[in-house]
Motif scaffolding. Structure first.
Motif, PDB file in Angstrom:
ATOM      1  N   PHE A 392       0.841  -1.189   0.000  1.00 40.91           N
ATOM      2  CA  PHE A 392       0.000   0.000   0.000  1.00 40.91           C
ATOM      3  C   PHE A 392       0.881   1.245   0.000  1.00 40.91           C
ATOM      4  N   GLU A 393       0.532   2.213  -0.864  1.00 45.94           N
ATOM      5  CA  GLU A 393       1.316   3.435  -0.990  1.00 45.94           C
ATOM      6  C   GLU A 393       0.457   4.647  -0.673  1.00 45.94           C
ATOM      7  N   GLN A 394       1.051   5.614  -0.022  1.00 47.70           N
ATOM      8  CA  GLN A 394       0.341   6.843   0.316  1.00 47.70           C
ATOM      9  C   GLN A 394       0.208   7.740  -0.912  1.00 47.70           C
ATOM     10  N   ILE A 395      -0.969   8.323  -1.089  1.00 48.73           N
ATOM     11  CA  ILE A 395      -1.182   9.305  -2.151  1.00 48.73           C
ATOM     12  C   ILE A 395      -0.671  10.650  -1.641  1.00 48.73           C
ATOM     13  N   ARG A 396       0.362  11.184  -2.262  1.00 45.03           N
ATOM     14  CA  ARG A 396       1.008  12.391  -1.736  1.00 45.03           C
ATOM     15  C   ARG A 396       0.694  13.636  -2.557  1.00 45.03           C
ATOM     16  N   ASP A 397       0.146  13.459  -3.734  1.00 43.95           N
ATOM     17  CA  ASP A 397      -0.209  14.606  -4.576  1.00 43.95           C
ATOM     18  C   ASP A 397      -1.346  15.385  -3.918  1.00 43.95           C
ATOM     19  N   LYS A 398      -1.201  16.710  -3.789  1.00 43.82           N
ATOM     20  CA  LYS A 398      -2.224  17.531  -3.139  1.00 43.82           C
ATOM     21  C   LYS A 398      -3.519  17.563  -3.930  1.00 43.82           C
ATOM     22  N   ARG A 399      -3.482  17.132  -5.184  1.00 51.64           N
ATOM     23  CA  ARG A 399      -4.703  17.108  -5.996  1.00 51.64           C
ATOM     24  C   ARG A 399      -5.458  15.793  -5.864  1.00 51.64           C
TER      25      ARG A 399
END
Length: 836
Positions: A392-399
């Motif tokens: 599982f990977e964190q979504i880091r894009d502010k959009r």
């Protein structure tokens, strides 16, 4: 109804924002307003009715002091309790002409307590104080709509300043929406920027030439039958003034007439022509007697060259596809510019709303705060996402977006054989070959064996061409059986909606073969991100799973259901509304079954809910060895606030009855008579949530550091207090990167395990599992209504909206004819997400 959950959640960090709402302060008690009804005679046009009432008040200033407010239909609100009676109103200086008799009858009294109850905890009861809210809306809108020339009950007005010419004789105008919103403990005015297409004001001939793409008025002498039908449809209902008229009052176009100057009619016992009439009666020779004219009123025919189009007339039809991109560019504003335009219109240099100077607002003892309201919300944690062969990977894009390069499908589907068909004559062979090679590399996980057959075919014989290439791509299976292509890639011209509809009808309804359409101008770029997004859609259409998010969305045994009704375009009453239902069949809510149907136009209640929900439950039970869901979360889309209570309560009762009556099924999906799916008293827990996207409440970050890359609030921003409904538990969630979020109202909460935070979190998480997107989206469950339009045969899409027979002036709608023509998707397609 179950007890509402706590209004305040605890998850996520706090964020202060501005909203486009302005606080109304009641300086003192406005006193009672008397509601008068039975305006007589009834006037169809609200603007004309308002002119009559306005003239009445001008002619009787002692009686109407202070001025009454009028909604343009039947309802008049005044401070005086002595207006019962009949009044004669003269609307013309000519003796015996333009005389109207207005009858007013006292109906009720609207007291200050009625207004206070709108803001009280629990809100008004069903039907109670509706008229009090109507009064507030009219008080706020009256002066503004009078100033800008719009109907007294119009929710928005538009201004020509800053307009832009568009094709088809249209212009794009900016405008402003306004609405009084009672919330818990306060009254607000919601103000928003809106945009619309309007008919270009001025000479009617200039509008017609622009619509037909002609550059000389003489070219209007000869119009083909097809162009004449198009022009008639375009101009019907447009208000025009006639240069020879004494009043200058606008009249709607009822019909068009070719060669208007030569049109014959009887006058003073003799036959004459329109051309001769204008020469004799008005000393006005027609310059272009052979061009078309318009029919106004009962039988008057007016040459087009004498007609002027009134300004500010909204084009209420669907925006034509060819100008969609330009209109979107015109309408798009950065969030900070949008807020500034709103504040300027309310209290800045523009002062378009007249809140500070309106005598109607002043007489109601109302004061509108000049500053946009500041509120505090939360930003929910962004979920983690997983693809195949990775953690599982964190979504880091502010959009709220993520990249799928070098990612694998979580569960690949299977493509034993496939094909590419080209309906675009301008598609180079080398480019098609490159596309096939890139797709093959991206779809290797789906078991592709060989290169697909790829051929150009005649777009005017789409079904036959698709049959041909499907046959050529069919292969023999291990047991000698015939295996049809799992997917057909269809390359279309840039703008070919009819061709796309034919392709989808063939795939969804006729053959049950998934199709993936690629539009010219898009696929030729052949970049990895675009091809990967196409691969995502293909895998989901085959029954594969692209990804899932961390932690699980729902407990095992729960089903998520999305329901919607799609209505025909504005003003269209001769096409049906389309109903749809999607339902999750796995615990990650990544796989849905889909069903649709038709019903009477503009009916919001779903009439075929029993059929669609029963079929969805059957698919769930087949998937899980006869087990039915123990809880169901319904997301109901498309319900306006005015219909929220009626629709939600009736549909919840209907859902419960459907579940009580539902039979258990055997392994073949057939009902077992006498065995119910749910034992008495053991129905699943139901959460019914109405989702609204067409609201006008917006949120604006205070600084760039707190915003996403486009200047909006970050995905996951949520408001569940301060400006929420006084009656129902609700919340605003901006789940994606965009100016507009969704509003969620919870009408029935049966499950004790779902507190406010859990269903808010569920709403946000569901927006991250849309199979064809690599970003959070605006809705928590897929929608199928738009795709269901393809289930009609092609000839049903070309019927004129004004060809229906009428009875008593109202269109007769033949639902049976449309229902017979509507074809359900093939059974295998309903089990796959063919609608992506």
């Amino acid at each position: 109804m179950a007890t509402a959950p706590a209004r305040k959640g605890t998850q996520g960090h706090r964020l202060q924002v501005k909203t486009n709402s302005f606080l109304i302060t009641l300086q003192s008690s406005p006193g009672a307003y008397i509601h008068y009804d039975d305006f007589n005679p009834t006037i169809d046009k609200s603007r004309r009715a308002f002119e009559i009432i306005d003239q009445l008040q001008i002619s009787e200033p002692r009686i109407f002091n202070p001025r009454a407010v009028f909604d343009g239909r039947r309802n008049l609100f005044a401070k005086s309790d002595t207006l019962n009676g009949e009044y004669e109103v003269h609307m013309s200086n000519r003796p015996g002409k333009g005389i109207f008799k207005v009858k007013l009858m006292r109906v009720s009294s609207i007291e200050p307590a009625n207004i206070q109850r709108l803001m009280a905890s629990g809100g008004a009861q069903q039907g109670e104080n509706t008229m009090a809210l109507n009064l507030l809306q009219i008080v706020v809108r009256q002066a503004t709509n009078m100033r800008h020339g719009f109907a007294p009950d119009a929710r928005a007005f538009f201004v020509q300043n800053g307009s832009r010419d568009m094709p088809m004789g249209l212009q794009a105008w900016h405008g402003y929406f306004q609405s009084v919103r009672p919330v818990l403990g306060k009254l607000l005015i919601n103000v928003d920027v809106v945009n619309s297409l309007v008919y270009r004001p001025g000479d009617l001939t200039a509008l017609a030439m622009a619509f037909l793409n002609r550059n000389n008025i003489r070219q209007l002498d000869q119009i083909s039958p097809q162009d004449f039908r198009r022009l008639k449809s375009h101009l019907k209902g447009v208000n025009v003034t006639v240069v020879t008229s004494r009043t200058g009052r606008g009249r709607p176009i009822k019909d068009l007439v070719l060669n208007a100057g030569g049109y014959e009619f009887e006058k003073d016992g003799a036959v004459t022509t329109v051309r001769a009439h204008y020469q004799q009666a008005h000393n006005r020779p027609l310059q272009h007697p052979r061009i078309f004219g318009v029919r106004i009123g009962r039988d008057a025919v007016i040459p087009a060259e004498l007609c002027r189009v009134l300004p500010g007339q909204l084009y209420r039809k669907k925006i034509p596809p060819e100008m969609g991109a330009d209109f979107l560019k015109f309408a798009t504003q950065k969030p900070d510019a949008r807020l500034k335009a709103i504040e300027d219109a309310v209290s800045g240099k523009d002062q378009l709303f007249d809140y500070q100077t309106s005598d109607f607002v002043r007489d109601a003892r109302m004061l509108v705060n000049a500053n946009a309201l500041a509120v505090s919300g939360r930003v929910l944690p962004v979920p983690r996402i997983q693809y195949g062969d990775s953690k599982f990977e964190q979504i880091r894009d502010k959009r709220g977006a993520w990249n799928i390069l070098n990612k694998k499908f979580l569960e690949p589907g299977v493509i034993p054989t496939w094909a590419i068909i080209v309906f675009d004559d301008n598609a180079p062979v080398d480019a098609v070959n490159s596309l096939a090679a890139m797709l093959r590399r991206n779809l290797e996980a789906l078991g592709i064996r060989d290169d697909p057959p790829r051929e150009k075919h005649n777009p005017y014989q789409a079904a036959q061409a698709l049959d041909t290439i499907a046959q050529r791509a069919t292969i023999a299976g291990d047991r000698g059986q015939q295996i049809s292509p799992a997917i057909i890639i269809v390359l279309l011209p840039a703008n070919a909606p009819e061709l796309r509809r034919a392709v989808k009808h063939w795939g969804d309804v006729t053959r049950g073969i998934p199709t993936q359409c690629l539009r010219s101008g898009k696929w030729q770029k052949l970049n990895d991100q675009y091809i990967n997004n196409i691969a995502l859609k293909i895998n989901a259409k085959l029954g594969g799973i692209n990804s899932k998010i961390d932690g699980g969305l729902i407990p095992q045994g729960c089903m998520v259901v999305g329901m919607d009704v799609g209505h025909p375009g504005p003003g269209v009453v001769t096409r049906p509304s389309v109903t749809s239902l999607v339902a999750s069949v796995n615990w990650d809510c990544t796989q849905y079954v889909a069903f649709s149907g038709v019903q009477q136009p503009r009916v919001e209640m779903i009439n075929n809910l029993e059929d669609m929900l029963t079929r969805a439950m059957t698919q769930f039970a087949l998937r899980w060895k006869g087990n039915y869901p123990g809880s169901i979360v319904f997301f109901r889309d498309g319900v306006s606030e005015g219909e929220f209570e009626k629709v939600s309560q009736n549909e919840v009762l209907n859902i419960k009855q459907i579940l009580r009556d539902m039979d258990q099924i055997n392994q073949n999906g057939q009902p077992i008579l006498g065995q119910k799916a749910y034992k008495s008293g053991a129905l699943p827990k139901i959460t019914f949530i109405v989702v609204g996207k067409r609201h006008h409440v917006r949120f604006f970050p205070r600084s760039k550091q707190e915003a996403d890359g486009s200047g909006n609030c970050p995905p996951g921003f949520i408001i569940d207090d301060e400006i929420t409904n006084a009656k129902y538990p609700d919340y605003y969630l901006q789940s994606h990167s965009g100016i507009q979020g969704s509003k969620y109202q919870v009408s029935l909460l049966c499950s004790r395990n779902h507190d406010a935070c859990s269903y808010q979190r569920l709403s946000f998480n569901l927006c991250h599992v849309y199979a064809s997107a690599t970003r959070s989206v605006s809705i928590p469950a897929p929608r199928v209504c738009a795709r269901a339009e393809n289930h009609f045969p092609e000839e049903m899409h070309f019927e004129e909206s004004d060809t229906a027979s009428t009875t008593s002036g109202r269109a007769e709608f033949d639902l049976a004819r449309w229902a017979d023509s509507f074809k359900l998707a093939r059974t295998n397609m309903t089990r796959q997400m063919y609608f992506l």
